[in-house]
Write a protein that holds these residues in place. Structure first.
Motif: not given
Length: 231
Positions: A8-9, A12-13, A111, A186-187, A192, A206, A208, A224
């Motif tokens: 994972f990042d 922001h993720t 999360t 990641g975002d 990423d 991701v 968002h 998520l």
């Protein structure tokens, strides 16, 4: 399972960097009484800080500036937009900001639920982040996420930055993971997703902000919770 290791990042993720940094900067605004120094509008100040921070991070990622310059110059340039040229104040604010920021604990919706879900399903979770080691560790502790992750690989420790292949190679070597059994989540499309692709990993974008991707990830999610449809 096709995947065993999920990388994972963080910012922001999972960890809501924008909300947390705005709160931290509001604290700085009060502590250093910036309204009495000619910076009368906090929202404009935050916008200018965000603008300069983004540009300086790009320079840092390319190896054009060092950590210390990034930390204080984002404050200095934001103040300079208000015709306030005070390097001593900017350096002090840069130090205070990194003391305050990791204590903020806002995360994106779902999360903790998704990290619990993935852990219970037997996936091994790790982090690959361009952030600073001590700052990122503190963020994890304050937001109650540290126990979900086996390893955290930072740019500071790996001596490389996403999207460079070296940081991913460092992460794979440290965790004993194989690319075919690993995936990057990641975002950031450039750091990423392209970084994961460079390292031979499948990727999850991701999204968002519901943006149009210019790089094609293996999967895209907009919340998520949608990760449950993949894993």
């Amino acid at each position: 399972m096709q995947y065993q290791h999920l990388f994972f990042d963080l910012d922001h993720t999972l960890w809501d960097f924008d909300t947390n940094s705005k709160e931290a900067l509001q604290d700085l605004y009060q502590i250093h009484q910036l309204n009495e120094k000619g910076i009368s509008d906090f929202d404009v100040f935050f916008e200018r800080y965000s603008f300069h921070n983004h540009l300086l991070w790009e320079r840092y990622a390319k190896g054009l500036i060092k950590q210390d310059e990034l930390r204080w110059k984002r404050m200095y340039l934001a103040m300079l937009d208000f015709k306030l040229a005070n390097e001593k104040l900017a350096r002090s604010m840069g130090i205070d900001f990194l003391d305050i920021l990791p204590n903020k604990n806002k995360v994106f919706p779902y999360t903790h639920e998704i990290l619990e879900y993935l852990t219970n399903k037997g996936y091994v979770l790790h982090l690959i982040t361009n952030g600073f080691e001590k700052v990122q560790q503190h963020k994890l502790i304050q937001s109650n996420m540290a126990h979900y992750f086996n390893e955290m690989i930072t740019s500071e420790v790996s001596n490389s930055l996403k999207p460079h292949k070296e940081i991913f190679d460092f992460a794979l070597n440290k965790t004993g993971a194989l690319p075919k059994h690993s995936i990057m989540i990641g975002d950031n499309l450039d750091a990423d997703i392209q970084g994961g692709i460079n390292a031979g990993l499948d990727t999850v974008f991701v999204n968002h902000l519901n943006t149009m991707p210019h790089i094609q990830p293996t999967y895209t999610v907009y919340h998520l919770q949608e990760l449950e449809q993949i894993f």
